[in-house]
Design a protein around this motif. Structure first.
Motif, mmCIF file in Angstrom:
data_model
loop_
_atom_site.group_PDB
_atom_site.id
_atom_site.type_symbol
_atom_site.label_atom_id
_atom_site.label_comp_id
_atom_site.label_asym_id
_atom_site.label_seq_id
_atom_site.Cartn_x
_atom_site.Cartn_y
_atom_site.Cartn_z
ATOM 1 N N TYR A 125 0.836 -1.104 0.156
ATOM 2 C CA TYR A 125 -0.142 0.128 0.112
ATOM 3 C C TYR A 125 0.772 1.018 0.055
ATOM 4 N N VAL A 126 0.634 2.263 -0.865
ATOM 5 C CA VAL A 126 1.454 3.154 -1.003
ATOM 6 C C VAL A 126 0.575 4.482 -1.223
ATOM 7 N N ALA A 127 1.269 5.892 -0.795
ATOM 8 C CA ALA A 127 0.574 6.975 -1.176
ATOM 9 C C ALA A 127 1.769 8.290 -1.034
ATOM 10 N N SER A 128 1.421 9.239 -1.537
ATOM 11 C CA SER A 128 2.797 10.174 -1.575
ATOM 12 C C SER A 128 2.543 11.038 -0.264
ATOM 13 N N GLN A 129 1.763 10.779 0.779
ATOM 14 C CA GLN A 129 1.788 11.345 2.087
ATOM 15 C C GLN A 129 1.755 10.239 2.921
ATOM 16 N N PRO A 130 2.546 10.594 4.357
ATOM 17 C CA PRO A 130 2.543 9.614 5.412
ATOM 18 C C PRO A 130 1.484 9.041 6.073
ATOM 19 N N GLY A 131 1.491 7.944 6.762
ATOM 20 C CA GLY A 131 0.423 7.435 7.432
ATOM 21 C C GLY A 131 -0.268 6.510 6.626
ATOM 22 N N VAL A 132 0.206 5.862 5.785
ATOM 23 C CA VAL A 132 -0.768 5.098 4.752
ATOM 24 C C VAL A 132 -0.933 3.717 5.339
ATOM 25 N N THR A 133 -2.191 3.288 5.452
ATOM 26 C CA THR A 133 -2.500 2.017 6.058
ATOM 27 C C THR A 133 -3.568 1.233 4.972
ATOM 28 N N PRO A 134 -3.804 -0.114 5.205
ATOM 29 C CA PRO A 134 -4.761 -0.660 4.236
ATOM 30 C C PRO A 134 -6.159 -0.174 4.374
ATOM 31 N N GLU A 135 -6.365 0.395 5.519
ATOM 32 C CA GLU A 135 -7.653 0.926 5.604
ATOM 33 C C GLU A 135 -7.879 2.349 4.975
ATOM 34 N N ASN A 136 -6.630 3.204 4.860
ATOM 35 C CA ASN A 136 -7.145 4.608 4.453
ATOM 36 C C ASN A 136 -6.155 5.030 3.161
ATOM 37 N N TYR A 137 -5.498 3.919 2.618
ATOM 38 C CA TYR A 137 -4.898 4.412 1.309
ATOM 39 C C TYR A 137 -5.709 4.990 0.307
ATOM 40 N N HIS A 138 -6.999 4.529 0.105
ATOM 41 C CA HIS A 138 -7.579 5.311 -0.751
ATOM 42 C C HIS A 138 -8.239 6.492 -0.603
ATOM 43 N N THR A 139 -8.090 7.060 0.484
ATOM 44 C CA THR A 139 -8.280 8.515 0.950
ATOM 45 C C THR A 139 -6.952 9.475 1.021
#
Length: 284
Positions: A261-275
């Motif tokens: 799971y990845v994102a361009s901002q910190p705090g990524v989790t399986p529950e919030n990555y899509h937000t």
């Protein structure tokens, strides 16, 4: 795998998910009765010996009449078997199937309830509030675990179970094990559970087992304490070429698949990555 630039890849070291699912057929009997043939006394014999022909005729008629009567004969001298009605087959009611479905993590306030109302220890409760029982068979008390874990539970509630949940003390979520038609006795074993999905970190943990029943009681019936540590993923490396980033890491023994799971901002989790900005999931 394609990514957008400036991705925060640090969470990857937290995700090494071993995904395994062992989601463990008248007979009517007519009896001819023996007939007792009447005995003609000597008195009657002397009176009718001059009329033997008449006697023989009468005696014959008597014997024939008695035989037909004993055999159930009618005017035609035939017996008639009574036909028994054929019973109508009945179809048994189907047994409700417990809805274990695919378990999911939901929000939970960890507050006991009696008949739908918040439990007040200062009030007298009905017997149905306290008649549920349950236990964790796995994990074992004080067990040391690393990575994905297995949970096994036994539950009983004579009022009928309509919900089974487990969660980690100190969190705000539980995972569902059954959500309807759970019966009065419930047993289940679930493998491949990753405590990271519940937001916990390595260290001492306590699991709680909760049950909801048909009278709308919601109670905790068991807890178990154990020690858990996240599986470390080492050798993380990333190679960027144009708009592509190639990830690599050292494989883990007995782990078959990985989710990233990845994102361009910190705090990524399986529950919030899509937000999150540029959030993406690469599922095995």
């Amino acid at each position: 795998m394609t990514f957008l630039p400036k991705l925060d890849l640090s969470p990857i070291i937290k995700r090494g998910v071993l995904e395994q699912s062992f989601r463990m057929i008248k007979l009517n009997v007519f009896t001819h009765k023996k007939i007792a043939v009447p005995v003609v006394s000597s008195y009657f014999t002397r009176r009718i010996k001059n009329n033997r022909k008449s006697l023989k005729t009468s005696f014959l008629a008597l014997v024939v009449s008695s035989f037909l009567t004993a055999c159930g004969g009618g005017s035609g001298g035939e017996t008639t078997a009574q036909t028994q009605p054929t019973p109508t087959p009945t179809t048994p009611e189907p047994t409700p199937v417990p809805d274990t479905g695919s378990s999911k993590i939901i929000d939970f306030d960890y507050i006991q309830r009696s008949a739908g109302a918040v439990y007040n220890p200062g009030q007298v409760q009905t017997a149905s509030f306290a008649n549920a029982s349950g236990t964790f068979r796995l994990p074992l008390p004080d067990q040391n675990l690393v990575g994905n874990m297995t949970i096994s539970v036994d539950l009983s509630d004579p009022d009928g179970i309509k919900g089974v949940y487990y969660g980690f003390t100190g969190t705000t979520k539980v995972e569902t094990l059954c959500t309807s038609n759970c019966g009065t006795d419930f047993h289940v074993t679930v493998t491949g559970i990753n405590p990271l999905d519940h937001g916990v970190t390595s260290g001492n943990q306590r699991l709680e087992l909760w049950v909801g029943d048909n009278p709308d009681n919601l109670v905790t019936v068991s807890t178990v304490d154990f020690n858990w540590h996240v599986t470390p993923i080492t050798g993380i490396n990333a190679t960027r070429q144009s708009n592509t980033i190639t990830l690599g890491w050292n494989p883990l023994n007995n782990y078959l698949r990985y989710n990233v799971y990845v994102a361009s901002q910190p705090g990524v989790t399986p529950e919030n990555y899509h937000t999150l900005a540029d959030g993406q999931a690469f599922l095995a």
